[in-house]
Write an enzyme that holds these catalytic residues in place. Sequence first.
Site, PDB file in Angstrom:
ATOM      1  N   VAL A  36     -28.618 -36.760  17.597  1.00  0.00           N
ATOM      2  CA  VAL A  36     -27.328 -37.364  17.930  1.00  0.00           C
ATOM      3  C   VAL A  36     -26.521 -36.444  18.831  1.00  0.00           C
ATOM      4  O   VAL A  36     -25.914 -36.862  19.822  1.00  0.00           O
ATOM      5  CB  VAL A  36     -26.546 -37.708  16.654  1.00  0.00           C
ATOM      6  CG1 VAL A  36     -25.140 -38.198  17.005  1.00  0.00           C
ATOM      7  CG2 VAL A  36     -27.279 -38.780  15.851  1.00  0.00           C
ATOM      8  N   PRO A  56     -27.089 -23.227  14.199  1.00  0.00           N
ATOM      9  CA  PRO A  56     -28.172 -22.241  14.128  1.00  0.00           C
ATOM     10  C   PRO A  56     -29.278 -22.644  15.102  1.00  0.00           C
ATOM     11  O   PRO A  56     -29.668 -23.819  15.168  1.00  0.00           O
ATOM     12  CB  PRO A  56     -28.636 -22.333  12.678  1.00  0.00           C
ATOM     13  CG  PRO A  56     -27.421 -22.812  11.931  1.00  0.00           C
ATOM     14  CD  PRO A  56     -26.766 -23.785  12.865  1.00  0.00           C
ATOM     15  N   ALA A  58     -32.335 -22.360  15.030  1.00  0.00           N
ATOM     16  CA  ALA A  58     -33.520 -22.928  14.381  1.00  0.00           C
ATOM     17  C   ALA A  58     -33.389 -24.432  14.153  1.00  0.00           C
ATOM     18  O   ALA A  58     -34.392 -25.111  13.927  1.00  0.00           O
ATOM     19  CB  ALA A  58     -33.778 -22.228  13.053  1.00  0.00           C
ATOM     20  N   ASP A 119     -21.094 -41.302  13.110  1.00  0.00           N
ATOM     21  CA  ASP A 119     -21.423 -42.239  12.039  1.00  0.00           C
ATOM     22  C   ASP A 119     -20.337 -42.340  10.966  1.00  0.00           C
ATOM     23  O   ASP A 119     -20.598 -42.817   9.863  1.00  0.00           O
ATOM     24  CB  ASP A 119     -22.765 -41.874  11.397  1.00  0.00           C
ATOM     25  CG  ASP A 119     -23.446 -43.089  10.766  1.00  0.00           C
ATOM     26  OD1 ASP A 119     -23.233 -44.208  11.269  1.00  0.00           O
ATOM     27  OD2 ASP A 119     -24.157 -42.912   9.760  1.00  0.00           O
TER      28      ASP A 119
END
Length: 250
Positions: A36, A56, A58, A119
């Site tokens: 998103v 982050p 990752a 959302d």
Amino acid sequence: MSEEPTKFPEVQGGGSLIIAWQIRGKKVLVVGGGEVAAGRIFHCLNADANVTVVSPAARLNPEVAHRVAQKQIELVDRNFEPSDLDGADMVLVAVDDPAASTVIWKLCKERRIPANIADVPPECDFYFGSVHRDGPLQIMVSTNGKGPRLASMIRKSIAKQLPSNAGSAIDTIGQLRVKLREIAPRPEDGPKRMTWMTKVSDAYSWDEMCGLSAEDMDNLLRFYAPDKVPSLDVLKEMGSNPDTTLDGPV
């Protein structure tokens, strides 16, 4: 005495003010780095915003990671902190943590920073619609947060009905308007400029508009003073025959 029927449109209410928000050079803070967020980032980059992503490393999806690697956006490699809001002109939150999202939204409200919480329509100052883009042409369909999938279907239906060269034709019109302002720059020239440009837009098809060269536009502008618009044949004749006058070949 009975009232006359109103001639003005009825107010519907419940909608959004759909505007073309100019965010060129503005700081947009994106919290989150998933799919998103990638879509939000893409739209902001198309609008020439300066985008900072807090997430982050990752957790970045491939598209966001690519934009970081290409230095299209700045990455803050950690979770969100309130100080990240410093200097932000807009905040977009796209994380799978409703509680954390609400905290960020409240902080934005306190600082009067417009925000969109993905959302969560009640926690949005604005919505992202489904957008069709063709060069300078942008068409957005919004369901006010109620049916994003339906908005996408409607947008695709509209796009199919548009000429394939709509964006190119609009580019040509834009160039012609710039040239016109150079020869008629005064504010009082405004009404005549708009009327003449309307005549030009009505006179030529999309394909004809796309085919106008710089020379064609210069010749077309010769018809502005007498407030006329030539046929395409006359315009092309002027390009091939320098002796052609506004009334036809010499």
